[in-house]
Motif scaffolding. Sequence first.
Motif, PDB file in Angstrom:
ATOM      1  N   ILE A  90      56.861  19.744  56.673  1.00 34.81           N
ATOM      2  CA  ILE A  90      55.855  20.497  55.916  1.00 34.81           C
ATOM      3  C   ILE A  90      55.563  21.852  56.571  1.00 34.81           C
ATOM      4  O   ILE A  90      54.549  22.484  56.294  1.00 34.81           O
ATOM      5  CB  ILE A  90      54.572  19.679  55.663  1.00 34.81           C
ATOM      6  N   GLN A  91      56.472  22.275  57.438  1.00 31.00           N
ATOM      7  CA  GLN A  91      56.482  23.611  58.037  1.00 31.00           C
ATOM      8  C   GLN A  91      55.283  23.905  58.943  1.00 31.00           C
ATOM      9  O   GLN A  91      54.773  25.019  58.965  1.00 31.00           O
ATOM     10  CB  GLN A  91      56.638  24.673  56.954  1.00 31.00           C
ATOM     11  N   LYS A  92      54.882  22.901  59.706  1.00 30.62           N
ATOM     12  CA  LYS A  92      53.845  23.103  60.717  1.00 30.62           C
ATOM     13  C   LYS A  92      54.520  23.455  62.037  1.00 30.62           C
ATOM     14  O   LYS A  92      55.573  22.898  62.371  1.00 30.62           O
ATOM     15  CB  LYS A  92      53.016  21.827  60.920  1.00 30.62           C
ATOM     16  N   PRO A  93      53.936  24.347  62.816  1.00 29.77           N
ATOM     17  CA  PRO A  93      54.479  24.584  64.157  1.00 29.77           C
ATOM     18  C   PRO A  93      54.249  23.354  65.033  1.00 29.77           C
ATOM     19  O   PRO A  93      53.198  22.711  64.945  1.00 29.77           O
ATOM     20  CB  PRO A  93      53.690  25.788  64.680  1.00 29.77           C
ATOM     21  N   VAL A  94      55.252  23.035  65.854  1.00 34.11           N
ATOM     22  CA  VAL A  94      55.189  21.855  66.718  1.00 34.11           C
ATOM     23  C   VAL A  94      55.563  22.256  68.136  1.00 34.11           C
ATOM     24  O   VAL A  94      56.591  22.898  68.361  1.00 34.11           O
ATOM     25  CB  VAL A  94      56.154  20.750  66.224  1.00 34.11           C
ATOM     26  N   LEU A  95      54.720  21.866  69.075  1.00 31.01           N
ATOM     27  CA  LEU A  95      55.020  22.023  70.501  1.00 31.01           C
ATOM     28  C   LEU A  95      55.185  20.636  71.090  1.00 31.01           C
ATOM     29  O   LEU A  95      54.269  19.808  71.020  1.00 31.01           O
ATOM     30  CB  LEU A  95      53.894  22.755  71.238  1.00 31.01           C
ATOM     31  N   CYS A  96      56.366  20.370  71.673  1.00 36.87           N
ATOM     32  CA  CYS A  96      56.608  19.126  72.392  1.00 36.87           C
ATOM     33  C   CYS A  96      56.625  19.450  73.881  1.00 36.87           C
ATOM     34  O   CYS A  96      57.361  20.345  74.309  1.00 36.87           O
ATOM     35  CB  CYS A  96      57.947  18.515  72.001  1.00 36.87           C
ATOM     36  N   ILE A  97      55.814  18.727  74.636  1.00 33.85           N
ATOM     37  CA  ILE A  97      55.791  18.908  76.081  1.00 33.85           C
ATOM     38  C   ILE A  97      56.166  17.582  76.732  1.00 33.85           C
ATOM     39  O   ILE A  97      55.881  16.516  76.196  1.00 33.85           O
ATOM     40  CB  ILE A  97      54.414  19.403  76.575  1.00 33.85           C
ATOM     41  N   HIS A  98      56.827  17.694  77.888  1.00 31.69           N
ATOM     42  CA  HIS A  98      57.200  16.465  78.596  1.00 31.69           C
ATOM     43  C   HIS A  98      57.368  16.750  80.083  1.00 31.69           C
ATOM     44  O   HIS A  98      57.687  17.869  80.493  1.00 31.69           O
ATOM     45  CB  HIS A  98      58.466  15.845  78.005  1.00 31.69           C
TER      46      HIS A  98
END
Length: 138
Positions: A90-98
């Motif tokens: 749905i075109q949301k910005p996503v930040l994945c951190i690990h």
Amino acid sequence: MNLYFACSITGGREFEPVYQEIVAALMADGHEIPTSHLVQSEVMEKERILVPQDVYERDVNWIKNCDVLIAEVSVPSHGVGYEIGYALTIQKPVLCIHKKERRVSKMITGNPDQALTIQEYSTVEEAIAQTLTYLHNL
């Protein structure tokens, strides 16, 4: 900003203190986080009373209404993976951190979507700093 914070619940809670510190820092920075209850130690007890359909509808609505999805992906989680995919669809910005030494699914690290950012951290302070910088640069 309205942030959806995603983290492992049933997949394992070994990063719970990290989740708690990140969410506390984001809230202190003035962000609204409807999923902040997910970082609490008693989340399993509270979520157990909800039927799966209610959790799905609630979480999908939160994702639809958020500005950004932030996912801590150090612990594998089917639900978090689904939430990331849904947000990107749905075109949301996503930040994945690990955490640096943790292995992350190639379905995430190999995803070329321009709305997806993946960052490694060594300390929780670094994770917080990276997340705040990401949000301030949007």
